[in-house]
Design an enzyme around this catalytic site. Structure first.
Site, mmCIF file in Angstrom:
data_model
loop_
_atom_site.group_PDB
_atom_site.id
_atom_site.type_symbol
_atom_site.label_atom_id
_atom_site.label_comp_id
_atom_site.label_asym_id
_atom_site.label_seq_id
_atom_site.Cartn_x
_atom_site.Cartn_y
_atom_site.Cartn_z
ATOM 1 N N TRP A 115 0.896 -1.149 0.000
ATOM 2 C CA TRP A 115 0.000 0.000 0.000
ATOM 3 C C TRP A 115 0.935 1.199 0.000
ATOM 4 O O TRP A 115 1.602 1.485 0.993
ATOM 5 C CB TRP A 115 -0.880 -0.007 1.237
ATOM 6 C CG TRP A 115 -1.932 1.050 1.256
ATOM 7 C CD1 TRP A 115 -3.199 0.948 0.767
ATOM 8 C CD2 TRP A 115 -1.820 2.366 1.810
ATOM 9 N NE1 TRP A 115 -3.884 2.125 0.979
ATOM 10 C CE2 TRP A 115 -3.067 3.007 1.609
ATOM 11 C CE3 TRP A 115 -0.801 3.080 2.442
ATOM 12 C CZ2 TRP A 115 -3.315 4.318 2.028
ATOM 13 C CZ3 TRP A 115 -1.041 4.383 2.857
ATOM 14 C CH2 TRP A 115 -2.301 4.977 2.646
ATOM 15 N N GLU A 156 -21.900 5.544 9.847
ATOM 16 C CA GLU A 156 -21.346 4.268 9.418
ATOM 17 C C GLU A 156 -21.965 3.819 8.092
ATOM 18 O O GLU A 156 -21.269 3.290 7.216
ATOM 19 C CB GLU A 156 -21.547 3.219 10.526
ATOM 20 C CG GLU A 156 -21.078 1.820 10.213
ATOM 21 C CD GLU A 156 -19.591 1.695 9.889
ATOM 22 O OE1 GLU A 156 -18.838 2.650 10.072
ATOM 23 O OE2 GLU A 156 -19.203 0.618 9.401
ATOM 24 N N LYS A 207 -19.789 3.129 4.708
ATOM 25 C CA LYS A 207 -19.821 1.872 3.937
ATOM 26 C C LYS A 207 -19.996 2.179 2.460
ATOM 27 O O LYS A 207 -19.308 1.635 1.615
ATOM 28 C CB LYS A 207 -20.964 0.948 4.378
ATOM 29 C CG LYS A 207 -20.826 0.223 5.693
ATOM 30 C CD LYS A 207 -19.678 -0.739 5.777
ATOM 31 C CE LYS A 207 -18.414 -0.114 6.133
ATOM 32 N NZ LYS A 207 -17.750 -0.029 7.287
ATOM 33 N N GLU A 220 -16.878 3.973 0.889
ATOM 34 C CA GLU A 220 -15.696 3.104 0.835
ATOM 35 C C GLU A 220 -15.720 2.169 -0.367
ATOM 36 O O GLU A 220 -14.710 1.992 -1.040
ATOM 37 C CB GLU A 220 -15.652 2.196 2.082
ATOM 38 C CG GLU A 220 -15.036 2.792 3.310
ATOM 39 C CD GLU A 220 -15.059 1.809 4.470
ATOM 40 O OE1 GLU A 220 -14.021 1.623 5.094
ATOM 41 O OE2 GLU A 220 -16.131 1.218 4.770
ATOM 42 N N HIS A 263 -28.706 22.990 8.929
ATOM 43 C CA HIS A 263 -27.575 23.913 9.040
ATOM 44 C C HIS A 263 -26.595 23.712 7.882
ATOM 45 O O HIS A 263 -25.417 24.036 8.014
ATOM 46 C CB HIS A 263 -26.870 23.710 10.380
ATOM 47 C CG HIS A 263 -27.758 23.988 11.550
ATOM 48 N ND1 HIS A 263 -28.223 25.243 11.849
ATOM 49 C CD2 HIS A 263 -28.325 23.163 12.464
ATOM 50 C CE1 HIS A 263 -29.007 25.192 12.918
ATOM 51 N NE2 HIS A 263 -29.089 23.923 13.303
#
Ligand code: G6P
Length: 613
Positions: free
Chosen positions: A74, A486, A490, A493, A509
């Site tokens: 990586w 979350e 998901k 990603e 807002h």
């Protein structure tokens, strides 16, 4: 990031390395390489791309040899290409190594080496390191082990290294600081890897190296461990408890889908041995053994990154509800550089699937210096966080291979529920009736998750409708706010669709300006305390023609009449709601990514274990 593997024994090393690299590919997958010890030197084969590309590159080449090292990368320093791929050789071709981590002072070392006449072919910090070791070895006229020790005393940064030398082809030197390294001790063979997954089918006996420890693995000799300051160390051999089937897809198209489907079992495993519903009992050894610290605690600080941070936010609500302790949830990366106020009566909880996240480890170090009590919630047994905390609780979700975390998240939330209940009981802040209700519901969760998994086809159809969306908004309140974060994570990603999670009331807002007929808005609107308020938020979206996908409690009528699409989940108590609500969102993200043709298990630019800051 980056996976390293090495083998020394009587088998052919290449197939062992390739198999190991496949297991470690979740750690990085932009290039891959191996080096094999052969007559008179090393045979290095490396390429940009995945392990499959490496195998194609190696086809027809001599891959013989019983000692070798392998790497899946990586990229940090230097773009992913053939030259920057590991292994890296010294110019003399006397030393070759693989590296996971970052050498922070590489430019100073490189300058010094350039003046000594060394030249470089890659843009990596790793090539600097191998040349530096070579330089020390030659200039000090010392053994490879001494050269590594002297070199590493001058290195600033993080590393897990496996090093081979032409002079002694039956030896591997392995060392770590800040990046993980596990050594497998088999019958007349050694394996070494970033985690235990490449080792488990060869031996169950492993040693987890500690920071600055160096292992010398020599054919026909027992392993020796010393430090970079040449202090001999003893080591502990641990038995692995890992099943091989956990490392295979077992008929699923992707690891992520397999891991989503494993959740009924993993939630059960997180509770196993800790909760006894029939007896109304809950016992967490990590709390019982340190009950005074938990009784005296004035504050809890939760530190985590990524998905684990979202679990931490849910933990905050749980601790405040059940144990009435003030809680702060921090991104480890921010916390560590903030000169934070930490006191000895603070409990610092680090949440991490891998147990190796560099920022979380560094944040723990700061808390340790201030004498706080350190507690780890981790999935990978034997990883660095459990070894660097005073106490902790494993999540027992089993190996998670898909880069996008699913079962590890629900296991973390399950453990946080157990922990907050245990601490609430201990401190006398939790009414018995609430305790009984929550542990009863915990027991029911796996079968409720199973019923959600039955909606797979429905969610697959829904995914097709949203494949072309460019943006998504996720909204939730209370316990469902972290679920919104979350759910959005998901989607972005794995499908590369831009998605934002927001507390529903905050929408006005800012994000409300984005809403039009093109904007899908996922609202988690289960029957919990803020139900009426979230209905108002749905109305606000509808008034601007946004398309609502609502996650609701079974039997809901009000939201059903407002939403364009409805996903029903079974009823449960508010604190456990996130465990049910997130599952259809994981599945929706998965199916959208599949329809878009994305590499679900290995999304671009990501890595599962982030061992660099
Ligand atoms: C990476 C992974 C995420 C994970 C995060 C924190 O970004 O891709 O899935 O949530 O790291 O990792 P940890 O192992 O500390 O939970």
């Amino acid at each position: 990031m980056c996976g390293i593997v090495a083998y020394l024994g009587n088998k052919e090393a290449y197939p062992v390395l390739i198999q190991g690299l496949r297991r470690l590919e979740y750690r990085g997958y932009d290039s891959a390489g191996v080096a094999l010890c052969q007559q008179g030197g090393f045979h290095v084969i490396k390429t940009k791309g995945k392990v499959d590309d490496l195998e194609a590159q190696a086809k027809g080449k001599d891959v013989s040899g019983t000692v070798g090292i392998g790497h899946t990368r990586w990229a940090t320093h230097g773009e992913p290409n053939d030259v920057n791929a590991h292994p890296h050789c010294s110019q003399s071709e006397d030393i070759v190594l693989i590296h996971n981590g970052i050498i922070e002072n590489y430019s100073v070392l490189k300058e010094q080496l350039l003046q000594e006449g060394y030249t470089f072919c890659s843009a990596t910090d790793t090539e600097v390191l191998v040349q530096f070791i070579d330089f020390i070895k030659k200039s000090h006229q010392v053994s490879l082990l001494s050269a590594v020790q002297i070199a590493l005393q001058q290195v600033v940064g993080a590393y897990a290294l496996a090093i081979l030398s032409r002079e002694d082809p039956d030896m591997i030197i392995a060392v770590r600081k800040g990046s993980p390294l596990v050594i497998g001790i088999g019958e007349e063979e050694f394996l070494l890897a970033s985690d235990a997954t490449p080792i488990v089918e060869h031996t169950q006996k492993v040693v987890y190296l500690n920071d600055e420890e160096i292992a010398v693995l020599k054919r026909g000799q027992p392993m020796q461990v010393t430090t970079i300051h040449n202090v001999p160390h003893t080591f502990k051999v641990t038995e692995l408890e890992m099943s091989l089937s956990a490392l295979e897809k077992e008929g699923f198209d992707h690891f992520m889908l397999k891991e989503i489907y494993e959740q009924p079992r993993t939630i059960r495993d997180s509770c196993r041995g800790r909760v006894n519903v029939a007896m109304n009992q809950l016992s967490i050894a990590g709390v019982i053994d340190h009950r005074e610290r938990f009784m005296a605690a004035k504050r809890i600080i939760i530190m985590a990154c990524g998905t684990s941070y979202h679990a931490g936010l849910i933990g905050e609500y749980m601790f405040e509800e059940f144990a009435r302790i003030p809680v702060e949830v921090e991104y480890s990366s921010e916390f560590r550089y903030r000169n934070p106020l930490i006191y000895p009566d603070d409990i610092v909880i680090a949440i991490s699937q891998s147990g190796e996240t560099a920022d979380t480890l560094a944040a723990l170090e700061i808390a340790k210096e201030k004498d706080a009590f350190l507690f780890g919630i981790c999935n990978v047994v034997g990883s660095s966080i459990p070894r660097n905390t005073h106490s902790g609780c494993y999540t027992h979700a089993g190996p998670e291979i898909g880069v996008a975390s699913t079962k590890a998240f629900t296991a973390q939330v399950t453990v946080l529920a157990l922990l907050s209940l245990a601490v609430g009981r201990l401190r006398g802040t939790l009414p018995d009736a609430t305790f009984h209700e929550v542990i009863h519901e915990l027991d029911q969760l796996p079968s409720k998750v199973e019923s959600i998994l039955e909606m797979n086809e429905e969610l697959k159809d829904m995914a097709r409708i949203f494949t072309y969306a460019r943006n998504f908004l996720y909204l939730g309140r209370g316990y469902n706010f972290p679920v919104a974060l979350e759910g959005a994570l998901k989607l972005k990603e794995i499908s590369y669709i831009h998605a934002e999670g927001y507390p529903a009331a905050e929408m006005k807002h800012g994000p409300i300006a984005l809403i039009d007929a093109e904007m899908p808005v996922v609202v988690i609107a289960t029957h919990h305390n803020n139900y009426e308020k979230i209905i108002s938020n749905i109305q606000e979206v509808k008034a601007r023609k946004g398309r609502i996908i609502a996650v609701v409690t079974e039997g809901d009528v009000t939201v059903r009449n407002l939403a364009d699409f409805v996903i029903e989940v079974p009823h449960t108590v508010a604190c456990l709601g996130p465990i049910l609500s997130i599952i259809p969102l994981q599945m929706l993200a998965y199916h959208i990514a599949v329809v878009r043709g994305c590499n679900v298990d290995q999304p671009r630019n990501l890595a599962k274990s982030v061992t660099v800051e």
